[in-house]
Design a protein around this motif. Structure first.
Motif, PDB file in Angstrom:
ATOM      1  N   ARG A  69       0.845  -1.194   0.000  1.00 55.24           N
ATOM      2  CA  ARG A  69       0.000   0.000   0.000  1.00 55.24           C
ATOM      3  C   ARG A  69       0.881   1.244   0.000  1.00 55.24           C
ATOM      4  O   ARG A  69       2.045   1.192   0.406  1.00 55.24           O
ATOM      5  N   PRO A  70       0.345   2.379  -0.432  1.00 51.08           N
ATOM      6  CA  PRO A  70       1.133   3.615  -0.417  1.00 51.08           C
ATOM      7  C   PRO A  70       1.210   4.179   0.992  1.00 51.08           C
ATOM      8  O   PRO A  70       0.184   4.335   1.660  1.00 51.08           O
ATOM      9  N   PRO A  71       2.401   4.485   1.483  1.00 46.00           N
ATOM     10  CA  PRO A  71       2.501   5.103   2.804  1.00 46.00           C
ATOM     11  C   PRO A  71       2.014   6.548   2.771  1.00 46.00           C
ATOM     12  O   PRO A  71       2.161   7.229   1.753  1.00 46.00           O
ATOM     13  N   PRO A  72       1.418   7.021   3.849  1.00 42.19           N
ATOM     14  CA  PRO A  72       0.922   8.404   3.865  1.00 42.19           C
ATOM     15  C   PRO A  72       2.066   9.404   3.927  1.00 42.19           C
ATOM     16  O   PRO A  72       3.158   9.066   4.390  1.00 42.19           O
ATOM     17  N   PRO A  73       1.800  10.642   3.449  1.00 42.83           N
ATOM     18  CA  PRO A  73       0.573  11.126   2.808  1.00 42.83           C
ATOM     19  C   PRO A  73       0.483  10.687   1.344  1.00 42.83           C
ATOM     20  O   PRO A  73       1.499  10.639   0.651  1.00 42.83           O
ATOM     21  N   VAL A  74      -0.728  10.347   0.904  1.00 42.36           N
ATOM     22  CA  VAL A  74      -0.949   9.792  -0.420  1.00 42.36           C
ATOM     23  C   VAL A  74      -1.597  10.845  -1.314  1.00 42.36           C
ATOM     24  O   VAL A  74      -2.630  11.421  -0.967  1.00 42.36           O
ATOM     25  N   SER A 105       7.026  -1.767   7.439  1.00 42.63           N
ATOM     26  CA  SER A 105       6.114  -2.821   7.874  1.00 42.63           C
ATOM     27  C   SER A 105       4.762  -2.268   8.283  1.00 42.63           C
ATOM     28  O   SER A 105       3.720  -2.864   8.014  1.00 42.63           O
ATOM     29  N   VAL A 106       4.756  -1.086   8.895  1.00 46.41           N
ATOM     30  CA  VAL A 106       3.495  -0.499   9.378  1.00 46.41           C
ATOM     31  C   VAL A 106       2.767   0.248   8.275  1.00 46.41           C
ATOM     32  O   VAL A 106       1.547   0.085   8.100  1.00 46.41           O
ATOM     33  N   PHE A 107       3.483   1.058   7.496  1.00 46.58           N
ATOM     34  CA  PHE A 107       2.825   1.967   6.552  1.00 46.58           C
ATOM     35  C   PHE A 107       2.919   1.527   5.090  1.00 46.58           C
ATOM     36  O   PHE A 107       2.125   1.985   4.267  1.00 46.58           O
ATOM     37  N   GLY A 108       3.870   0.659   4.751  1.00 44.52           N
ATOM     38  CA  GLY A 108       4.040   0.261   3.357  1.00 44.52           C
ATOM     39  C   GLY A 108       3.428  -1.067   3.002  1.00 44.52           C
ATOM     40  O   GLY A 108       3.321  -1.412   1.829  1.00 44.52           O
ATOM     41  N   LEU A 109       3.030  -1.837   4.019  1.00 49.45           N
ATOM     42  CA  LEU A 109       2.379  -3.122   3.810  1.00 49.45           C
ATOM     43  C   LEU A 109       1.104  -3.163   4.646  1.00 49.45           C
ATOM     44  O   LEU A 109       1.136  -2.849   5.837  1.00 49.45           O
ATOM     45  N   PRO A 156      -5.462  -6.760 -17.102  1.00 48.87           N
ATOM     46  CA  PRO A 156      -6.339  -5.617 -17.389  1.00 48.87           C
ATOM     47  C   PRO A 156      -7.434  -5.391 -16.355  1.00 48.87           C
ATOM     48  O   PRO A 156      -7.849  -4.255 -16.135  1.00 48.87           O
ATOM     49  N   ALA A 157      -7.919  -6.465 -15.709  1.00 47.44           N
ATOM     50  CA  ALA A 157      -9.033  -6.312 -14.777  1.00 47.44           C
ATOM     51  C   ALA A 157      -8.693  -5.401 -13.598  1.00 47.44           C
ATOM     52  O   ALA A 157      -9.586  -4.806 -12.986  1.00 47.44           O
ATOM     53  N   GLY A 158      -7.418  -5.290 -13.268  1.00 50.01           N
ATOM     54  CA  GLY A 158      -7.036  -4.463 -12.122  1.00 50.01           C
ATOM     55  C   GLY A 158      -6.631  -3.051 -12.480  1.00 50.01           C
ATOM     56  O   GLY A 158      -6.224  -2.282 -11.604  1.00 50.01           O
ATOM     57  N   GLU A 159      -6.739  -2.671 -13.756  1.00 56.09           N
ATOM     58  CA  GLU A 159      -6.268  -1.348 -14.171  1.00 56.09           C
ATOM     59  C   GLU A 159      -7.376  -0.311 -14.046  1.00 56.09           C
ATOM     60  O   GLU A 159      -8.536  -0.568 -14.356  1.00 56.09           O
ATOM     61  N   ALA A 160      -7.002   0.871 -13.588  1.00 57.98           N
ATOM     62  CA  ALA A 160      -7.945   1.974 -13.386  1.00 57.98           C
ATOM     63  C   ALA A 160      -7.147   3.250 -13.211  1.00 57.98           C
ATOM     64  O   ALA A 160      -5.920   3.220 -13.035  1.00 57.98           O
ATOM     65  N   ALA A 161      -7.824   4.382 -13.247  1.00 53.59           N
ATOM     66  CA  ALA A 161      -7.131   5.653 -13.034  1.00 53.59           C
ATOM     67  C   ALA A 161      -6.655   5.779 -11.593  1.00 53.59           C
ATOM     68  O   ALA A 161      -5.547   6.249 -11.326  1.00 53.59           O
ATOM     69  N   ARG A 162      -7.487   5.347 -10.654  1.00 55.98           N
ATOM     70  CA  ARG A 162      -7.155   5.446  -9.233  1.00 55.98           C
ATOM     71  C   ARG A 162      -7.126   4.067  -8.585  1.00 55.98           C
ATOM     72  O   ARG A 162      -7.756   3.129  -9.055  1.00 55.98           O
ATOM     73  N   GLY A 163      -6.398   3.990  -7.458  1.00 58.88           N
ATOM     74  CA  GLY A 163      -6.429   2.797  -6.625  1.00 58.88           C
ATOM     75  C   GLY A 163      -7.514   2.913  -5.579  1.00 58.88           C
ATOM     76  O   GLY A 163      -8.499   3.640  -5.753  1.00 58.88           O
ATOM     77  N   TRP A 164      -7.320   2.218  -4.469  1.00 57.00           N
ATOM     78  CA  TRP A 164      -8.373   2.183  -3.436  1.00 57.00           C
ATOM     79  C   TRP A 164      -7.847   2.656  -2.095  1.00 57.00           C
ATOM     80  O   TRP A 164      -8.108   2.056  -1.058  1.00 57.00           O
ATOM     81  N   TRP A 165      -7.074   3.736  -2.108  1.00 60.44           N
ATOM     82  CA  TRP A 165      -6.427   4.205  -0.884  1.00 60.44           C
ATOM     83  C   TRP A 165      -6.791   5.663  -0.620  1.00 60.44           C
ATOM     84  O   TRP A 165      -6.872   6.466  -1.539  1.00 60.44           O
ATOM     85  N   ASP A 166      -6.999   5.999   0.660  1.00 63.35           N
ATOM     86  CA  ASP A 166      -7.277   7.386   0.998  1.00 63.35           C
ATOM     87  C   ASP A 166      -5.968   8.124   1.281  1.00 63.35           C
ATOM     88  O   ASP A 166      -4.876   7.579   1.099  1.00 63.35           O
ATOM     89  N   ARG A 167      -6.083   9.350   1.718  1.00 67.12           N
ATOM     90  CA  ARG A 167      -4.916  10.196   1.955  1.00 67.12           C
ATOM     91  C   ARG A 167      -3.935   9.570   2.937  1.00 67.12           C
ATOM     92  O   ARG A 167      -2.730   9.805   2.877  1.00 67.12           O
ATOM     93  N   TRP A 168      -4.467   8.721   3.859  1.00 65.08           N
ATOM     94  CA  TRP A 168      -3.644   8.149   4.919  1.00 65.08           C
ATOM     95  C   TRP A 168      -3.290   6.686   4.673  1.00 65.08           C
ATOM     96  O   TRP A 168      -2.873   5.978   5.576  1.00 65.08           O
ATOM     97  N   GLY A 169      -3.468   6.232   3.430  1.00 62.80           N
ATOM     98  CA  GLY A 169      -3.060   4.878   3.074  1.00 62.80           C
ATOM     99  C   GLY A 169      -4.012   3.804   3.537  1.00 62.80           C
ATOM    100  O   GLY A 169      -3.638   2.623   3.596  1.00 62.80           O
ATOM    101  N   ARG A 170      -5.256   4.169   3.831  1.00 61.34           N
ATOM    102  CA  ARG A 170      -6.259   3.187   4.258  1.00 61.34           C
ATOM    103  C   ARG A 170      -7.101   2.765   3.064  1.00 61.34           C
ATOM    104  O   ARG A 170      -7.454   3.597   2.225  1.00 61.34           O
ATOM    105  N   ARG A 171      -7.478   1.482   3.018  1.00 63.68           N
ATOM    106  CA  ARG A 171      -8.316   0.984   1.932  1.00 63.68           C
ATOM    107  C   ARG A 171      -9.696   1.610   2.006  1.00 63.68           C
ATOM    108  O   ARG A 171     -10.295   1.720   3.074  1.00 63.68           O
ATOM    109  N   THR A 172     -10.223   1.993   0.847  1.00 67.05           N
ATOM    110  CA  THR A 172     -11.541   2.636   0.811  1.00 67.05           C
ATOM    111  C   THR A 172     -12.571   1.793   0.078  1.00 67.05           C
ATOM    112  O   THR A 172     -13.669   2.255  -0.171  1.00 67.05           O
ATOM    113  N   VAL A 173     -12.216   0.557  -0.306  1.00 62.59           N
ATOM    114  CA  VAL A 173     -13.156  -0.352  -0.958  1.00 62.59           C
ATOM    115  C   VAL A 173     -13.115  -1.680  -0.229  1.00 62.59           C
ATOM    116  O   VAL A 173     -12.161  -1.979   0.486  1.00 62.59           O
TER     117      VAL A 173
END
Length: 324
Positions: free
Chosen positions: A208-213, A263-267, A284-301
Protein backbone atom coordinates in the motif's frame (compact mmCIF):
# COMPACT_ATOMS: atom_id res chain seq x y z
CA UNK A 1 -2.89 12.70 -41.22
CA UNK A 2 -4.75 15.90 -40.18
CA UNK A 3 -4.44 19.10 -42.20
CA UNK A 4 -1.62 21.32 -40.89
CA UNK A 5 -4.02 24.24 -40.42
CA UNK A 6 -6.15 22.24 -37.96
CA UNK A 7 -3.41 20.15 -36.36
CA UNK A 8 -3.41 19.88 -32.58
CA UNK A 9 -0.28 19.05 -30.57
CA UNK A 10 0.28 15.33 -30.18
CA UNK A 11 1.60 13.43 -27.17
CA UNK A 12 2.62 9.80 -26.92
CA UNK A 13 1.61 8.57 -23.44
CA UNK A 14 3.20 5.28 -22.43
CA UNK A 15 1.60 3.50 -19.49
CA UNK A 16 -1.72 5.10 -20.44
CA UNK A 17 -4.02 2.29 -19.32
CA UNK A 18 -3.76 2.95 -15.59
CA UNK A 19 -2.83 5.36 -12.84
CA UNK A 20 -0.72 8.41 -13.63
CA UNK A 21 -0.51 7.68 -17.35
CA UNK A 22 -4.26 7.37 -17.71
CA UNK A 23 -4.88 10.60 -15.82
CA UNK A 24 -2.25 12.36 -17.94
CA UNK A 25 -3.88 11.21 -21.18
CA UNK A 26 -7.27 12.48 -19.99
CA UNK A 27 -5.83 15.83 -18.97
CA UNK A 28 -4.01 16.27 -22.26
CA UNK A 29 -7.21 15.48 -24.17
CA UNK A 30 -9.07 18.05 -22.12
CA UNK A 31 -6.37 20.66 -22.84
CA UNK A 32 -6.48 20.31 -26.61
CA UNK A 33 -3.93 17.59 -27.32
CA UNK A 34 -4.31 14.51 -29.48
CA UNK A 35 -2.87 11.38 -27.89
CA UNK A 36 -1.19 8.13 -28.78
CA UNK A 37 -2.02 5.66 -26.01
CA UNK A 38 0.40 2.83 -25.28
CA UNK A 39 0.66 0.01 -22.73
CA UNK A 40 0.40 -3.78 -22.71
CA UNK A 41 -3.39 -3.70 -22.09
CA UNK A 42 -5.04 -3.15 -25.46
CA UNK A 43 -8.69 -3.55 -24.32
CA UNK A 44 -8.19 -1.07 -21.47
CA UNK A 45 -6.50 1.39 -23.84
CA UNK A 46 -9.70 1.38 -25.88
CA UNK A 47 -11.56 2.55 -22.78
CA UNK A 48 -8.99 5.31 -22.24
CA UNK A 49 -9.32 6.31 -25.89
CA UNK A 50 -13.06 6.79 -25.40
CA UNK A 51 -12.37 8.91 -22.31
CA UNK A 52 -10.01 11.09 -24.35
CA UNK A 53 -12.25 11.44 -27.41
CA UNK A 54 -15.08 12.49 -25.11
CA UNK A 55 -12.82 15.43 -24.22
CA UNK A 56 -12.37 16.36 -27.89
CA UNK A 57 -9.09 14.55 -28.59
CA UNK A 58 -8.16 12.20 -31.39
CA UNK A 59 -6.68 9.01 -29.94
CA UNK A 60 -4.57 6.26 -31.45
CA UNK A 61 -4.22 3.00 -29.49
CA UNK A 62 -0.97 1.02 -29.81
CA UNK A 63 -0.46 -1.93 -27.44
CA UNK A 64 3.26 -2.23 -26.65
CA UNK A 65 5.64 -3.79 -24.16
CA UNK A 66 8.37 -1.22 -23.53
CA UNK A 67 10.97 -3.93 -22.94
CA UNK A 68 10.67 -4.79 -26.65
CA UNK A 69 12.82 -2.24 -28.50
CA UNK A 70 11.41 -3.01 -31.92
CA UNK A 71 7.86 -2.69 -30.64
CA UNK A 72 8.69 0.74 -29.18
CA UNK A 73 10.19 1.85 -32.48
CA UNK A 74 7.03 0.68 -34.25
CA UNK A 75 4.95 2.68 -31.76
CA UNK A 76 6.73 5.90 -32.74
CA UNK A 77 6.52 5.09 -36.44
CA UNK A 78 2.76 4.59 -36.15
CA UNK A 79 2.40 7.85 -34.23
CA UNK A 80 4.19 9.76 -36.99
CA UNK A 81 2.23 8.00 -39.72
CA UNK A 82 -1.04 8.93 -38.02
CA UNK A 83 -0.30 12.48 -36.88
CA UNK A 84 2.78 13.68 -38.72
CA UNK A 85 4.63 15.09 -35.74
CA UNK A 86 4.85 14.41 -32.01
CA UNK A 87 5.31 17.35 -29.65
CA UNK A 88 5.70 15.34 -26.44
CA UNK A 89 6.43 11.88 -25.07
CA UNK A 90 5.30 10.98 -21.55
CA UNK A 91 6.70 7.76 -20.09
CA UNK A 92 4.93 6.41 -17.01
CA UNK A 93 5.15 2.62 -17.46
CA UNK A 94 6.79 0.67 -14.66
CA UNK A 95 6.82 -2.63 -12.77
CA UNK A 96 6.65 -3.08 -8.99
CA UNK A 97 7.55 -6.15 -6.93
CA UNK A 98 7.43 -6.61 -3.15
CA UNK A 99 9.52 -9.08 -1.17
CA UNK A 100 12.94 -9.64 0.34
CA UNK A 101 15.57 -9.75 -2.38
CA UNK A 102 16.23 -13.48 -1.98
CA UNK A 103 12.50 -14.32 -1.85
CA UNK A 104 11.62 -12.68 -5.18
CA UNK A 105 11.95 -15.23 -8.02
CA UNK A 106 14.85 -14.29 -10.30
CA UNK A 107 12.61 -14.10 -13.36
CA UNK A 108 10.35 -11.58 -11.60
CA UNK A 109 13.28 -9.46 -10.40
CA UNK A 110 14.91 -9.48 -13.82
CA UNK A 111 11.70 -8.62 -15.69
CA UNK A 112 10.83 -5.77 -13.31
CA UNK A 113 14.28 -4.21 -13.70
CA UNK A 114 14.15 -4.71 -17.46
CA UNK A 115 10.78 -2.98 -17.71
CA UNK A 116 11.85 -0.07 -15.54
CA UNK A 117 15.34 0.50 -16.93
CA UNK A 118 15.57 -0.97 -20.43
CA UNK A 119 11.98 0.08 -21.10
CA UNK A 120 12.80 3.68 -20.22
CA UNK A 121 15.93 3.54 -22.40
CA UNK A 122 13.93 2.20 -25.34
CA UNK A 123 11.36 4.97 -25.05
CA UNK A 124 13.94 7.73 -24.56
CA UNK A 125 16.06 6.54 -27.49
CA UNK A 126 13.10 6.58 -29.89
CA UNK A 127 11.86 9.92 -28.55
CA UNK A 128 15.23 11.63 -28.93
CA UNK A 129 15.70 10.27 -32.42
CA UNK A 130 12.26 11.62 -33.38
CA UNK A 131 12.86 15.02 -31.76
CA UNK A 132 16.24 15.40 -33.44
CA UNK A 133 14.66 14.73 -36.83
CA UNK A 134 11.70 17.07 -36.43
CA UNK A 135 13.55 19.89 -34.67
CA UNK A 136 12.35 19.59 -31.07
CA UNK A 137 10.00 18.06 -28.55
CA UNK A 138 9.52 17.37 -24.85
CA UNK A 139 10.23 14.12 -23.04
CA UNK A 140 8.83 13.60 -19.54
CA UNK A 141 10.05 10.54 -17.64
CA UNK A 142 8.29 9.46 -14.45
CA UNK A 143 10.75 8.56 -11.74
CA UNK A 144 9.97 8.13 -8.05
CA UNK A 145 10.91 9.20 -4.56
CA UNK A 146 12.29 5.65 -4.39
CA UNK A 147 14.84 6.65 -7.01
CA UNK A 148 16.48 8.78 -4.30
CA UNK A 149 16.15 6.59 -1.19
CA UNK A 150 16.05 2.89 -0.30
CA UNK A 151 13.33 0.89 1.44
CA UNK A 152 13.26 -2.81 2.29
CA UNK A 153 11.06 -5.31 0.41
CA UNK A 154 11.07 -3.37 -2.89
CA UNK A 155 14.52 -4.09 -4.35
CA UNK A 156 13.51 -4.45 -8.05
CA UNK A 157 11.61 -1.17 -8.07
CA UNK A 158 14.17 0.80 -6.04
CA UNK A 159 17.03 -0.55 -8.17
CA UNK A 160 15.14 0.31 -11.34
CA UNK A 161 14.18 3.82 -10.30
CA UNK A 162 17.71 4.69 -9.17
CA UNK A 163 18.83 3.65 -12.64
CA UNK A 164 16.02 5.65 -14.27
CA UNK A 165 17.13 8.78 -12.40
CA UNK A 166 20.74 8.24 -13.49
CA UNK A 167 19.73 7.60 -17.09
CA UNK A 168 17.54 10.68 -17.18
CA UNK A 169 20.34 12.89 -15.87
CA UNK A 170 22.66 11.51 -18.54
CA UNK A 171 20.08 12.22 -21.23
CA UNK A 172 19.60 15.75 -19.90
CA UNK A 173 23.34 16.44 -20.02
CA UNK A 174 23.80 14.99 -23.49
CA UNK A 175 20.75 16.69 -25.02
CA UNK A 176 21.69 20.20 -23.92
CA UNK A 177 23.02 20.95 -27.41
CA UNK A 178 19.81 19.84 -29.13
CA UNK A 179 17.74 22.91 -29.94
CA UNK A 180 14.15 22.65 -28.82
CA UNK A 181 14.58 19.33 -26.98
CA UNK A 182 13.52 19.30 -23.33
CA UNK A 183 13.78 16.43 -20.83
CA UNK A 184 12.05 16.54 -17.44
CA UNK A 185 12.07 14.00 -14.61
CA UNK A 186 8.89 13.93 -12.51
CA UNK A 187 9.42 12.21 -9.15
CA UNK A 188 6.22 11.35 -7.24
CA UNK A 189 6.01 10.07 -3.69
CA UNK A 190 3.00 7.99 -2.64
CA UNK A 191 0.20 8.08 -5.21
CA UNK A 192 -3.23 6.46 -5.14
CA UNK A 193 -2.93 4.16 -8.16
CA UNK A 194 -3.59 0.42 -8.61
CA UNK A 195 0.18 -0.21 -8.82
CA UNK A 196 0.40 -1.46 -5.23
CA UNK A 197 -2.23 -4.18 -5.57
CA UNK A 198 -1.11 -4.97 -9.15
CA UNK A 199 2.50 -5.45 -8.01
CA UNK A 200 4.22 -8.80 -7.71
CA UNK A 201 4.22 -9.76 -4.06
CA UNK A 202 6.22 -12.23 -1.98
CA UNK A 203 5.66 -10.72 1.48
CA UNK A 204 2.23 -12.31 2.22
CA UNK A 205 0.86 -8.80 2.84
CA UNK A 206 -0.64 -6.51 0.23
CA UNK A 207 1.44 -3.45 -0.54
CA UNK A 208 0.00 0.00 0.00
CA UNK A 209 1.13 3.62 -0.42
CA UNK A 210 2.50 5.10 2.80
CA UNK A 211 0.92 8.40 3.86
CA UNK A 212 0.57 11.13 2.81
CA UNK A 213 -0.95 9.79 -0.42
CA UNK A 214 -1.53 12.06 -3.42
CA UNK A 215 -4.15 11.53 -6.14
CA UNK A 216 -2.76 10.57 -9.57
CA UNK A 217 -4.34 13.70 -11.05
CA UNK A 218 -1.84 15.78 -9.05
CA UNK A 219 1.08 14.02 -10.74
CA UNK A 220 -0.64 14.33 -14.12
CA UNK A 221 -0.85 18.09 -13.64
CA UNK A 222 2.87 18.19 -12.84
CA UNK A 223 3.60 16.25 -16.03
CA UNK A 224 1.51 18.57 -18.19
CA UNK A 225 3.10 21.57 -16.46
CA UNK A 226 6.46 20.13 -17.47
CA UNK A 227 5.38 20.26 -21.11
CA UNK A 228 4.46 23.93 -20.73
CA UNK A 229 7.46 24.84 -18.58
CA UNK A 230 10.21 22.21 -18.82
CA UNK A 231 12.70 21.92 -15.99
CA UNK A 232 15.27 19.41 -14.81
CA UNK A 233 12.99 17.79 -12.23
CA UNK A 234 9.65 18.18 -10.50
CA UNK A 235 9.04 16.51 -7.15
CA UNK A 236 5.43 15.67 -6.28
CA UNK A 237 4.78 14.85 -2.65
CA UNK A 238 4.61 16.82 0.57
CA UNK A 239 7.13 14.63 2.44
CA UNK A 240 9.59 13.92 -0.38
CA UNK A 241 12.26 16.46 0.49
CA UNK A 242 12.17 15.63 4.21
CA UNK A 243 12.57 11.90 3.55
CA UNK A 244 15.46 12.46 1.13
CA UNK A 245 17.23 14.71 3.63
CA UNK A 246 16.86 12.07 6.34
CA UNK A 247 18.24 9.39 4.04
CA UNK A 248 21.29 11.50 3.12
CA UNK A 249 22.07 13.36 6.35
CA UNK A 250 21.10 10.80 9.02
CA UNK A 251 21.77 7.43 7.41
CA UNK A 252 22.09 5.47 10.67
CA UNK A 253 18.80 6.82 12.01
CA UNK A 254 17.13 6.27 8.64
CA UNK A 255 18.34 2.67 8.42
CA UNK A 256 17.07 1.87 11.92
CA UNK A 257 13.65 3.40 11.28
CA UNK A 258 12.82 2.48 7.69
CA UNK A 259 12.22 -1.25 8.30
CA UNK A 260 9.58 -0.82 11.03
CA UNK A 261 8.00 2.09 9.15
CA UNK A 262 7.76 0.03 5.96
CA UNK A 263 6.11 -2.82 7.87
CA UNK A 264 3.50 -0.50 9.38
CA UNK A 265 2.82 1.97 6.55
CA UNK A 266 4.04 0.26 3.36
CA UNK A 267 2.38 -3.12 3.81
CA UNK A 268 -1.27 -3.58 4.75
CA UNK A 269 -2.69 -6.28 7.02
CA UNK A 270 -4.56 -7.80 4.11
CA UNK A 271 -3.04 -11.22 3.36
CA UNK A 272 -2.10 -12.16 -0.18
CA UNK A 273 -0.52 -15.29 -1.66
CA UNK A 274 2.75 -15.12 -3.52
CA UNK A 275 2.10 -13.97 -7.09
CA UNK A 276 3.91 -12.21 -9.97
CA UNK A 277 1.27 -9.49 -10.33
CA UNK A 278 1.61 -7.62 -13.59
CA UNK A 279 5.38 -8.01 -13.87
CA UNK A 280 5.30 -10.97 -16.25
CA UNK A 281 1.97 -10.25 -17.96
CA UNK A 282 -0.67 -7.53 -18.00
CA UNK A 283 -3.79 -7.98 -15.84
CA UNK A 284 -6.34 -5.62 -17.39
CA UNK A 285 -9.03 -6.31 -14.78
CA UNK A 286 -7.04 -4.46 -12.12
CA UNK A 287 -6.27 -1.35 -14.17
CA UNK A 288 -7.95 1.97 -13.39
CA UNK A 289 -7.13 5.65 -13.03
CA UNK A 290 -7.16 5.45 -9.23
CA UNK A 291 -6.43 2.80 -6.63
CA UNK A 292 -8.37 2.18 -3.44
CA UNK A 293 -6.43 4.21 -0.88
CA UNK A 294 -7.28 7.39 1.00
CA UNK A 295 -4.92 10.20 1.96
CA UNK A 296 -3.64 8.15 4.92
CA UNK A 297 -3.06 4.88 3.07
CA UNK A 298 -6.26 3.19 4.26
CA UNK A 299 -8.32 0.98 1.93
CA UNK A 300 -11.54 2.64 0.81
CA UNK A 301 -13.16 -0.35 -0.96
CA UNK A 302 -14.15 -3.83 0.26
CA UNK A 303 -11.42 -6.48 0.29
CA UNK A 304 -13.37 -8.30 -2.44
CA UNK A 305 -12.15 -5.73 -4.99
CA UNK A 306 -10.34 -7.07 -8.05
CA UNK A 307 -6.77 -8.03 -7.27
CA UNK A 308 -4.13 -9.78 -9.35
CA UNK A 309 -3.70 -12.15 -6.42
CA UNK A 310 -7.30 -13.38 -6.72
CA UNK A 311 -7.15 -17.07 -7.42
CA UNK A 312 -3.37 -17.02 -7.48
CA UNK A 313 -1.50 -20.14 -6.58
CA UNK A 314 1.88 -20.44 -5.00
CA UNK A 315 4.65 -19.64 -7.44
CA UNK A 316 7.39 -21.55 -5.70
CA UNK A 317 7.84 -24.41 -3.19
CA UNK A 318 6.85 -23.67 0.38
CA UNK A 319 4.61 -20.75 -0.59
CA UNK A 320 1.89 -22.05 1.69
CA UNK A 321 4.01 -21.63 4.81
CA UNK A 322 3.93 -18.38 6.70
CA UNK A 323 7.34 -16.80 7.14
CA UNK A 324 8.51 -15.92 10.61
Amino acid sequence: MPDASTRRPVAVVIGASSGIGRCTARLLGHRGWDVVLASRSGPVLQEVARECTARGARALVVPVDVSDRLAVEDLFARAVDEFGAVAAVVHTAGAVAYGRFEDIPPEVFDRAVTTNVVGTANVARSALRLFRGQGGGSLVITGSLLGKIAVPSMSPYVTGKWAVHALTRMIQLESRALDGVHVTLVSPGSVNTPAYSQAANYTRREGRPPPPVDPPEKVARAIVRSLDRPRRERSVGLANHVVVLGFRLLPAVYDAAVGPLMSVFGLSRRPTPDHPGTVLAARPAGEAARGWWDRWGRRTVPTTAVSPAAGATASRPGAGRRRP
